[in-house]
Design a protein around this motif. Structure first.
Motif, PDB file in Angstrom:
ATOM      1  N   LEU A  89       0.916  -1.424   0.135  1.00 22.95           N
ATOM      2  CA  LEU A  89       0.088  -0.028   0.052  1.00 22.95           C
ATOM      3  C   LEU A  89       0.820   1.419   0.054  1.00 22.95           C
ATOM      4  O   LEU A  89       0.622   2.234  -0.848  1.00 22.95           O
ATOM      5  CB  LEU A  89      -0.931   0.068   1.213  1.00 22.95           C
ATOM      6  CG  LEU A  89      -2.319  -0.241   1.233  1.00 22.95           C
ATOM      7  CD1 LEU A  89      -2.947  -0.223   2.703  1.00 22.95           C
ATOM      8  CD2 LEU A  89      -2.910   0.554   0.248  1.00 22.95           C
ATOM      9  N   HIS A  90       1.859   1.227   0.899  1.00 19.19           N
ATOM     10  CA  HIS A  90       2.693   2.353   0.904  1.00 19.19           C
ATOM     11  C   HIS A  90       3.423   2.625  -0.441  1.00 19.19           C
ATOM     12  O   HIS A  90       3.506   3.547  -0.940  1.00 19.19           O
ATOM     13  CB  HIS A  90       3.848   2.107   1.998  1.00 19.19           C
ATOM     14  CG  HIS A  90       4.792   3.243   2.208  1.00 19.19           C
ATOM     15  ND1 HIS A  90       6.107   3.251   1.513  1.00 19.19           N
ATOM     16  CD2 HIS A  90       4.761   4.432   2.668  1.00 19.19           C
ATOM     17  CE1 HIS A  90       6.717   4.216   1.827  1.00 19.19           C
ATOM     18  NE2 HIS A  90       5.867   5.049   2.735  1.00 19.19           N
TER      19      HIS A  90
ATOM     20  N   ASP B 124       2.271   1.917  -3.139  1.00 20.14           N
ATOM     21  CA  ASP B 124       1.236   2.052  -4.181  1.00 20.14           C
ATOM     22  C   ASP B 124       1.192   0.706  -5.115  1.00 20.14           C
ATOM     23  O   ASP B 124       0.935   0.912  -6.489  1.00 20.14           O
ATOM     24  CB  ASP B 124       1.315   3.300  -4.836  1.00 20.14           C
ATOM     25  CG  ASP B 124      -0.210   3.547  -5.774  1.00 20.14           C
ATOM     26  OD1 ASP B 124      -1.211   3.116  -5.159  1.00 20.14           O
ATOM     27  OD2 ASP B 124      -0.156   4.432  -6.400  1.00 20.14           O
ATOM     28  N   ARG B 125       1.478  -0.415  -4.836  1.00 26.40           N
ATOM     29  CA  ARG B 125       1.455  -1.375  -5.673  1.00 26.40           C
ATOM     30  C   ARG B 125       0.621  -2.768  -4.938  1.00 26.40           C
ATOM     31  O   ARG B 125       0.918  -3.895  -5.120  1.00 26.40           O
ATOM     32  CB  ARG B 125       2.983  -1.931  -6.156  1.00 26.40           C
ATOM     33  CG  ARG B 125       3.941  -2.144  -5.051  1.00 26.40           C
ATOM     34  CD  ARG B 125       5.129  -2.606  -5.183  1.00 26.40           C
ATOM     35  NE  ARG B 125       5.837  -2.738  -3.869  1.00 26.40           N
ATOM     36  CZ  ARG B 125       6.029  -3.926  -3.176  1.00 26.40           C
ATOM     37  NH1 ARG B 125       5.184  -4.969  -3.586  1.00 26.40           N
ATOM     38  NH2 ARG B 125       6.702  -4.225  -2.237  1.00 26.40           N
TER      39      ARG B 125
ATOM     40  N   HIS C 246     -11.080   5.237  -2.256  1.00 26.77           N
ATOM     41  CA  HIS C 246     -11.184   3.927  -2.755  1.00 26.77           C
ATOM     42  C   HIS C 246     -12.554   3.337  -2.922  1.00 26.77           C
ATOM     43  O   HIS C 246     -13.416   3.873  -2.051  1.00 26.77           O
ATOM     44  CB  HIS C 246     -10.303   2.952  -1.841  1.00 26.77           C
ATOM     45  CG  HIS C 246      -8.863   3.092  -1.902  1.00 26.77           C
ATOM     46  ND1 HIS C 246      -8.155   3.890  -1.304  1.00 26.77           N
ATOM     47  CD2 HIS C 246      -8.009   2.350  -2.779  1.00 26.77           C
ATOM     48  CE1 HIS C 246      -6.639   3.739  -1.680  1.00 26.77           C
ATOM     49  NE2 HIS C 246      -6.803   2.972  -2.485  1.00 26.77           N
TER      50      HIS C 246
ATOM     51  N   ARG D 184      -8.627   2.529  -8.380  1.00 28.83           N
ATOM     52  CA  ARG D 184      -8.862   2.710  -6.921  1.00 28.83           C
ATOM     53  C   ARG D 184     -10.027   1.893  -6.392  1.00 28.83           C
ATOM     54  O   ARG D 184     -10.802   2.122  -5.684  1.00 28.83           O
ATOM     55  CB  ARG D 184      -9.072   4.167  -6.414  1.00 28.83           C
ATOM     56  CG  ARG D 184      -7.827   4.966  -6.753  1.00 28.83           C
ATOM     57  CD  ARG D 184      -7.958   6.229  -6.301  1.00 28.83           C
ATOM     58  NE  ARG D 184      -7.471   6.299  -4.606  1.00 28.83           N
ATOM     59  CZ  ARG D 184      -7.468   7.322  -3.962  1.00 28.83           C
ATOM     60  NH1 ARG D 184      -8.298   8.384  -4.108  1.00 28.83           N
ATOM     61  NH2 ARG D 184      -6.639   7.166  -2.543  1.00 28.83           N
TER      62      ARG D 184
END
Ligand SMILES: [Zn+2]
Length: 334
Positions: free
Chosen positions: A28-29, A31-32, A119, A148
């Motif tokens: 998540l950090h 973005d994957r 999201h 998202r």
């Protein structure tokens, strides 16, 4: 990290989810985090709690590190059980199929932009309840992902899902916790007169299953089943025994029967010391004399097969009767 006893708190991962949670947090950090996750593992390991924790984290509008804040408007909506960008898909009734119309309706909703601008999250449980049409419709949705939009599929039986669908998801398998961790967690959930060690053992190391088994009504259901097994061993009429069991939830009945069979096998293989439920010893001893290991494994397979039939919403009495007939066949009472 504890189970959500208080509905007002955001869902948190359970202690034995820590590895998976840490990896998701990294993804998540960076973005994957893949847009489709498949969470699998035996029943009673908190897979849905884990999925809900991710939902809370993603929808929270002021997350604190890897966790939801629990205070923002989105967190309050989640706690109240309603958030416009949170979609949970399950069959209309337990044991029924999840239908294509439900997938289509959800697809239409997630094609629109998120109502709160963040999201959108879709939880599908149990994913194996999707019939083939529903699974194909979902596959199409996953092939053309909306930005998202996070999909989380939760399944006890991932092998029942089409391979094409499985291959579209990143797969995460929840494992049972180490015994001491499971016991510690369970001890906090139970009353003082209940024994976490014994319950966890009887639940095959699955803490939420142990918690479920600790409920008085579950104990009563198991007693009914054990009495039925005892009567069948003594050559009672199948139809009569089946009519006494027809009010039991079928999935629970299968769970209890499979647990019982596994424990009776432990008696045969490891003698008394290997047994989890010592109250059943007299019956295990009888079955040891009456039925081979191979026959009991065959019965376990019959239970697995029967479980697949639950999707068809069977007549409970007939369902139980068929199950008991396969049992009496192996007992040689035909
Ligand atoms: Zn929040």
């Amino acid at each position: 990290m504890t189970e959500v006893r208080n509905e007002q708190k955001p869902a948190q991962p359970l202690p034995w989810h820590a590895d998976i949670w840490a990896q998701w947090s990294h993804q998540l950090h960076d973005d994957r985090l893949p847009h489709a996750l498949l969470i699998t593992g035996l029943p009673g390991l908190g897979k849905r709690t884990l999925a809900r924790a991710l939902a809370h984290r993603l929808l929270c509008e002021a997350p604190q590190g890897p966790h939801a804040c629990g205070h923002c408007e989105a967190c309050q909506m989640m706690a109240a059980g309603f958030h416009p960008d949170w979609h949970q898909l399950s069959p209309e009734a337990e044991g029924k199929a999840l239908k294509i119309d439900q997938i289509r309706e959800m697809t239409l909703q997630v094609q629109q932009s998120a109502q709160r601008g963040g999201h959108k999250l879709v939880l599908i449980w149990p994913a194996e309840a999707m019939n083939l049409y529903a699974a194909n419709a979902l596959l199409k949705t996953l092939e053309e992902p909306e930005p998202r939009t996070q999909f989380v599929l939760v399944s006890d039986q991932p092998s029942s899902l089409p391979a094409t669908l499985r291959s579209r998801c990143q797969h995460w398998k929840v494992q049972p916790p180490p015994l001491s961790q499971g016991q510690d967690w369970l001890a906090h959930q139970l009353s003082e007169d209940q024994c976490p060690q014994q319950l966890l053992k009887a639940a095959g190391g699955r803490p939420l299953q142990a918690l479920k088994m600790a409920r008085p009504e579950q104990e009563q259901q198991r007693q009914l089943l054990y009495e039925a097994l005892d009567r069948l061993t003594r050559d009672a009429e199948v139809t009569e025994v089946a009519s006494q069991l027809k009010s039991l939830p079928l999935a629970d009945c299968l769970d209890s029967l499979q647990n019982w069979l596994a424990d009776s096998l432990r008696y045969t293989l490891f003698a008394e010391a290997g047994v989890q439920d010592v109250r059943q010893l007299p019956l295990y001893q009888q079955w040891h004399a009456l039925m081979s290991v191979r026959q009991r494994i065959k019965l376990d397979l019959d239970c697995r097969q029967a479980r697949l039939g639950l999707k068809q919403n069977p007549n409970p009495e007939l369902f139980i009767e068929n199950l008991l007939i396969s049992l009496t066949k192996e007992l040689g009472h035909e």
